[in-house]
Design an enzyme around this catalytic site. Structure first.
Site, PDB file in Angstrom:
ATOM      1  N   HIS A  28      -3.042   8.657  -0.265  1.00 12.78           N
ATOM      2  CA  HIS A  28      -2.211   8.514   1.146  1.00 12.78           C
ATOM      3  C   HIS A  28      -3.441   9.358   1.779  1.00 12.78           C
ATOM      4  O   HIS A  28      -3.090  10.578   2.682  1.00 12.78           O
ATOM      5  CB  HIS A  28      -1.213   9.829   1.261  1.00 12.78           C
ATOM      6  CG  HIS A  28      -0.182   9.082   2.121  1.00 12.78           C
ATOM      7  ND1 HIS A  28       1.129   9.474   2.141  1.00 12.78           N
ATOM      8  CD2 HIS A  28      -0.939   9.136   3.346  1.00 12.78           C
ATOM      9  CE1 HIS A  28       1.860   8.873   3.150  1.00 12.78           C
ATOM     10  NE2 HIS A  28       0.741   8.987   4.503  1.00 12.78           N
ATOM     11  N   ARG A  48       4.059   2.316   4.650  1.00  8.69           N
ATOM     12  CA  ARG A  48       4.772   3.893   3.242  1.00  8.69           C
ATOM     13  C   ARG A  48       5.245   3.538   2.343  1.00  8.69           C
ATOM     14  O   ARG A  48       6.028   2.017   2.120  1.00  8.69           O
ATOM     15  CB  ARG A  48       5.718   4.037   4.385  1.00  8.69           C
ATOM     16  CG  ARG A  48       6.007   5.140   5.095  1.00  8.69           C
ATOM     17  CD  ARG A  48       5.651   6.191   5.154  1.00  8.69           C
ATOM     18  NE  ARG A  48       5.491   7.353   6.695  1.00  8.69           N
ATOM     19  CZ  ARG A  48       4.102   7.801   6.819  1.00  8.69           C
ATOM     20  NH1 ARG A  48       2.531   6.893   6.285  1.00  8.69           N
ATOM     21  NH2 ARG A  48       4.494   8.558   8.123  1.00  8.69           N
TER      22      ARG A  48
END
Ligand code: NDP
Length: 309
Positions: A272, A224
């Site tokens: 992502h 993350r």
């Protein structure tokens, strides 16, 4: 069981018929914030609106359409008795292994230099590289990280992994616990972060930890964005303390247009996509868990809220 589909970013027409076919004994419906509460007991969620939980007070189980639950755990609206179930692998681990292998080979086999040589029509007969010069370290040895570590070890690279608790993975040297982190970093040149984001792991990639890596280190962050102190990496790239980075996740997504990562040739940015949620695999896994719950059996993948993953 009545299951709500509450994923505002997914097309319900693409999901609900498949969910219904996989769970013929359940009622599947799309959450309607304008209508009366549906009385559903479970919901499929991905970035759900906070209003869902005040509206649908009968929910006792949430199936998260992803592996990471950090965003859900930051929602105070989710009552403490509600069970959160995450995706376990569901086709993501092999995608992540592909991503890590691609990033590693590009750097460790000098493929970028050969691309540049081709642009100059230069027959570059540089010396070959050695796998031994690229010790790989994988932060997080769960469903995803263990697969990444095993695949890279299978290719012959020296691989170590770091987790909270010890375990055995063939070909992988395992370090466990915070006290083992400095030794793990000190033997690592190619660092891959696949940790979940928790209060313990936030900001774990910072000047102090990254400066412990072997010289010429490369960072891959697929965990993350909040794991990485981005200013520290920007400065360490400038100073030559870190040679390069491959980054899939960022503190702000999409990555802002003026962010230095976009323009730094040492940094490779992907949006992502390292491991996408696969619809068929996810539905099959959730349907299996729903069937187990309806038989009164225990299921895996239930998030321990206290530890944050
Ligand atoms: P798991 O829960 O299966 O594994 C988490 C691992 O991290 C475990 O090995 C755990 O240790 C370790 N860990 C957690 N906290 C600590 C800590 N404080 N210190 C040391 N080790 C710790 O998760 P997954 O492998 O399924 O997924 C990991 C993360 O990858 C997700 O949370 C998500 O953020 C990210 N992800 C990113 C994607 C992308 O496209 N970029 C796609 C999919 C996932 P232990 O085993 O001892 O409990």
């Amino acid at each position: 069981m009545h299951i709500l589909f509450a994923c505002p970013h997914h097309d319900p027409d693409a999901w609900v018929p498949l969910l219904q076919a996989a769970m013929p004994g359940c009622r599947i419906s799309v959450w309607n914030p304008e209508g009366p509460p549906s009385g559903a007991q479970a919901a499929l969620v991905w970035r759900p609106p906070a209003e869902l939980f005040a509206h649908e007070t009968g929910l006792h189980t949430l199936f998260n359409l992803g592996a990471g639950v950090d965003a859900l755990l930051k929602m105070p609206e989710i009552p403490p008795h509600v069970r959160i179930v995450r995706l376990e692998d569901a086709g993501m681990a092999v995608q992540m292994a592909e991503y890590a292998l691609y990033a590693l080979l590009r750097v460790a086999r000098d493929f970028e230099a050969f691309d540049q040589a081709q642009a100059r029509q230069h027959w570059d007969t540089r010396d070959g590289t050695r796998q031994a010069d690229w010790p790989v370290g994988v932060l997080g040895l769960g469903q995803v990280g263990a697969r990444v570590a095993a695949v890279l070890a299978d290719f012959g690279y020296p691989v170590a992994g770091w987790a909270r608790t010890p375990r055995e993975i063939p070909g992988v040297e395992v370090y466990a616990g915070r006290e083992a982190l400095p030794d793990f970093l000190a033997r690592t040149r190619f660092l891959i972060n696949v940790l979940p984001l928790t209060p313990d792991t936030q900001d774990i990639l910072n000047r102090d930890t990254l400066s412990r890596l072997l010289p010429g280190a490369h960072l891959v962050n697929v965990g993350r964005g909040e794991h990485l102190v981005e200013e520290d990496l920007v400065a360490m790239l400038e100073e030559g303390e870190i040679a390069g980075a491959t980054l899939d996740v960022f503190r702000t997504e999409p990555l802002p247009a003026d962010h230095p990562f976009w323009r730094d040739p040492r940094v490779h940015v992907t949006p992502h996509i390292a491991a996408r949620t696969l619809r068929d695999e996810s539905i099959a896994q959730i349907a299996g868990k729903v069937a187990a719950l309806m038989r009164g059996e225990a299921i895996t993948g239930v998030v321990e809220r206290g530890r944050g993953y």
